[in-house]
Design a protein around this motif. Structure first.
Motif, PDB file in Angstrom:
ATOM      1  N   MET A 209      -0.466   3.470  -4.930  1.00  0.00           N
ATOM      2  CA  MET A 209      -1.258   4.331  -6.044  1.00  0.00           C
ATOM      3  C   MET A 209      -2.250   3.523  -6.176  1.00  0.00           C
ATOM      4  O   MET A 209      -3.201   3.959  -6.674  1.00  0.00           O
ATOM      5  N   GLY A 210      -2.088   2.099  -6.488  1.00  0.00           N
ATOM      6  CA  GLY A 210      -3.101   1.170  -6.753  1.00  0.00           C
ATOM      7  C   GLY A 210      -4.458   1.242  -5.838  1.00  0.00           C
ATOM      8  O   GLY A 210      -5.545   1.441  -6.459  1.00  0.00           O
ATOM      9  N   MET A 211      -3.857   1.453  -4.616  1.00  0.00           N
ATOM     10  CA  MET A 211      -5.123   1.602  -3.444  1.00  0.00           C
ATOM     11  C   MET A 211      -5.594   2.940  -3.259  1.00  0.00           C
ATOM     12  O   MET A 211      -6.916   3.010  -3.445  1.00  0.00           O
ATOM     13  N   VAL A 212      -5.008   3.894  -3.850  1.00  0.00           N
ATOM     14  CA  VAL A 212      -5.421   5.311  -3.913  1.00  0.00           C
ATOM     15  C   VAL A 212      -6.340   5.194  -5.209  1.00  0.00           C
ATOM     16  O   VAL A 212      -7.787   5.977  -5.009  1.00  0.00           O
ATOM     17  N   GLY A 213      -6.362   4.706  -6.219  1.00  0.00           N
ATOM     18  CA  GLY A 213      -6.988   4.495  -7.440  1.00  0.00           C
ATOM     19  C   GLY A 213      -8.264   3.741  -6.987  1.00  0.00           C
ATOM     20  O   GLY A 213      -9.243   4.326  -7.560  1.00  0.00           O
TER      21      GLY A 213
END
Length: 166
Positions: free
Chosen positions: A140-144
């Motif tokens: 989710m950090g990378m998607v963000g």
């Protein structure tokens, strides 16, 4: 903008290497499992869990790259009927909502990772579950992060279009 491109290139490389290493590890684990089922009296129980964990990490590493390469499902029909400024605002709204939820889940997942420090994997006793649960934070950090980069790209393209019309 040069620094941002450099950081993005390093991030792309790290995520791609992480996805490839996870994929190779999963393939090796599955091959061990298949070999053991055919040629040994009993297959090692850890292979099933390890392959699942490697699959989770493949997804975690590849999710940001998928967003960057527009490999996720999109609502093309909306883009077909929206033109000009309306399309810009729709893409901006979808991007902002996606980034908000991705970063929210990444933030909340730290509590989940803390819980994992007290749990061991069922068959891989040496592995605490925080190493597995951190994949949610990574994903989710990378998607963000890639969502923010996409938002900057959307805004930049809109500003370039405004300059062309002047």
């Amino acid at each position: 903008m040069g620094l941002l491109r450099f950081i993005k290139k390093i991030l792309d490389t790290v995520l791609a290497v992480g996805a490839i290493v996870s994929m190779v590890c999963m393939v090796v684990t599955v091959l061990i499992q298949v070999f053991a089922r055919f040629f040994l009296p009993q297959a090692p129980s850890w292979t099933e869990e390890a392959s699942r964990i490697f699959f989770i990490y493949i997804t975690a590493f590849a999710s940001g790259l998928a967003l960057e390469r527009n490999a996720f499902v999109s609502l093309g029909i909306i883009e077909q009927y929206c033109k000009g400024r309306l399309l810009f605002f729709v893409r901006l709204l979808v991007g902002c909502v996606s980034v908000f939820f991705a970063l929210l889940i990444a933030y909340v997942s730290f509590e989940f990772v803390e819980i994992g420090t007290m749990q061991n994997a069922p068959t891989l006793r040496f592995l605490t579950m925080d190493y597995v649960f951190i994949s949610i934070t990574v994903m989710m950090g990378m998607v963000g992060v890639y969502g923010v980069i996409d938002l900057l790209s959307i805004i930049k393209s809109q500003l370039c279009m405004k300059e062309k019309t002047k």
